[in-house]
Design an enzyme around this catalytic site. Structure first.
Site, short mmCIF file in Angstrom:
data_model
loop_
_atom_site.label_atom_id
_atom_site.label_comp_id
_atom_site.label_asym_id
_atom_site.label_seq_id
_atom_site.Cartn_x
_atom_site.Cartn_y
_atom_site.Cartn_z
N ASP A 51 38.68 24.73 46.71
CA ASP A 51 37.76 25.88 46.82
C ASP A 51 36.89 25.71 48.07
O ASP A 51 36.66 26.67 48.81
CB ASP A 51 36.82 25.96 45.60
N GLU A 74 32.17 32.86 47.46
CA GLU A 74 31.72 32.41 46.13
C GLU A 74 30.97 31.08 46.19
O GLU A 74 29.95 30.92 45.52
CB GLU A 74 32.94 32.25 45.20
N ASP A 120 40.64 32.05 43.01
CA ASP A 120 40.35 32.73 41.76
C ASP A 120 41.29 32.10 40.74
O ASP A 120 42.50 32.03 40.96
CB ASP A 120 40.64 34.23 41.94
N THR A 122 40.24 28.92 39.29
CA THR A 122 40.06 27.47 39.53
C THR A 122 40.29 26.66 38.25
O THR A 122 40.87 25.57 38.27
CB THR A 122 38.65 27.19 40.10
N THR A 223 40.89 37.70 29.59
CA THR A 223 40.63 36.30 29.93
C THR A 223 41.29 35.33 28.95
O THR A 223 41.48 35.67 27.77
CB THR A 223 39.10 36.05 29.94
N HIS A 226 37.33 32.61 29.11
CA HIS A 226 35.93 33.06 29.07
C HIS A 226 35.75 34.14 28.00
O HIS A 226 35.07 35.14 28.22
CB HIS A 226 35.49 33.59 30.43
N GLY A 248 42.20 34.46 35.89
CA GLY A 248 42.02 35.06 37.20
C GLY A 248 41.94 36.57 37.19
O GLY A 248 42.72 37.24 36.50
N LYS A 252 45.23 39.23 37.14
CA LYS A 252 45.31 40.31 36.15
C LYS A 252 45.60 41.65 36.82
O LYS A 252 46.30 42.49 36.25
CB LYS A 252 44.04 40.33 35.29
N ASP A 275 35.38 38.45 42.85
CA ASP A 275 36.55 38.51 41.97
C ASP A 275 37.21 39.88 42.00
O ASP A 275 38.42 40.00 41.81
CB ASP A 275 36.14 38.24 40.51
#
Ligand code: AMP
Ligand code: MG
Ligand code: MG
Length: 337
Positions: A51, A74, A120, A122, A223, A226, A248, A252, A275
């Site tokens: 990253d 980010e 995106d 990670t 997700t 999350h 990600g 998606k 994102d």
């Protein structure tokens, strides 16, 4: 084509090459096995060496060519001298050859904001790395690395990993580049890994075959790491025929434009502007829509708050249906900006 390409076309052409370079960095760090993982807000919010290096590469390369553009990445990184070998100077010739949509032909660098998500997915990247690491141990047990972990099927997570470069003007996402560094990983040695997709409003989107979910099937993607009650309540309210849980935001949107899912439903804060900017531009370029859970657009001006607090709802078609199904509890919990 007469004259030199418009600033924004040069920027997209650079972003394409820069995203490919970032993809190379992401692959290299994975293969090194030295991920240098740092927890940001917690165990589900990680940063790796990849990253950090990919963001340095993207931001330094773009600002070298376009010094007046606002670039928002980010990762919070100390400002330091960037290694010369991280700088990418190439541009996609194919993009340079394209005519700029007239509404963007006069854009100035100062008016453009670039949103960068160097990796995106990670979380999925780190899980896939553990899987690879475990396989290496299994193949060379004498090296005596750590104990086997139950991750031997986690390699598919590599598909969840993307590099996102979104380009905004007037608060709108107008162009985006997505690099998927491990695309084709299943084909093994000898095949070229990775692909780059890009799109621009008024031009369309390229680097993939646009497909829709067949018939009236409602396949909801959401997700995998999350989730919470609001997220699952909202997914259920869509009355899906199938739910696909992948990592990600970029990945998606790829599911939507390649006919694997009909709606991306994330009724929670958590996703940020980096994102959604590039994925939104690509989705909109092919007639889809990305909004908050109320159906309201997000803005991408330089001074907006980073969090997409009112969730993410994205579709290729039938956006209104999905907006109409969002439960009152979600609408009350997640207010539009
Ligand atoms: P996911 O669908 O969970 O892979 O999330 C898509 C993007 O939003 C990824 O970049 C995540 O890191 C980010 N994201 C979503 N929810 C959260 C959260 N609760 N904390 C940190 N990042 C999140
Ligand atoms: Mg992300
Ligand atoms: Mg990221």
């Amino acid at each position: 084509m007469s004259g030199s390409p418009a600033v924004v076309m040069r920027l997209v052409a650079s972003a394409y090459a820069v995203a490919e370079k970032a993809g190379t960095i992401v692959r290299k760090v994975l293969h090194s096995g030295e991920l240098g993982i740092v927890e940001k807000t917690g165990a589900n919010d990680l940063q790796t060496l990849a990253d950090r290096l990919a963001q340095q590469s993207i931001c330094a390369s773009l600002s070298k060519h376009f010094p007046k553009i606002t670039i928002i990445g980010e990762e919070d990184l100390p400002s330091e001298e960037i290694q010369e070998d991280l700088i990418e100077t190439g541009q996609s010739e194919e993009i340079l050859q394209r005519s700029c949509p007239p509404e963007y032909s006069q854009l100035k660098e100062e008016e453009i904001v670039v949103w960068v998500d160097p990796i995106d997915g990670t979380k999925e990247y780190t899980e896939a790395s553990r899987c690879l690491h475990f396989q290496a141990v299994a193949q060379a047990p004498h090296k005596g690395l750590d104990t086997p972990q139950p991750h031997s099927t986690a390699l598919w997570l590599l598909d969840n990993v993307t590099v996102l470069i979104g380009i905004a003007y007037g608060g709108r996402a107008i162009a985006g580049v997505i690099n998927q560094p491990f695309y084709n990983y299943k084909l093994g040695a000898g095949t070229q890994l990775g692909r780059t997709m890009w799109g621009m409003l008024g031009l369309g989107a390229f680097g993939f075959q646009l497909q829709e979910v067949p018939g009236d099937r409602r396949i909801v993607t959401t997700t995998r790491s999350h989730s919470n009650k609001l997220v699952t309540d909202c997914v259920d309210a869509m009355e899906p025929h199938e739910v696909v849980r992948v990592g990600g935001a970029g990945n998606k949107i790829i599911q939507l434009v390649e006919g694997k899912a009909s709606a991306y439903v994330f009724a929670s804060p958590g996703c940020k502007k980096w994102d959604t900017c590039a994925p939104e531009a690509i989705l909109h370029a092919v007639g889809g829509k990305l909004t908050d859970m109320h159906g309201n657009a997000y803005r991408y001006d330089a001074n907006v708050k980073h969090m997409n607090s009112a969730g993410v709802l994205a579709t290729l078609r039938n956006h209104e249906y999905y907006v109409s199904r969002v439960p009152q509890s979600v609408l009350q919990a997640l207010k539009s900006d």
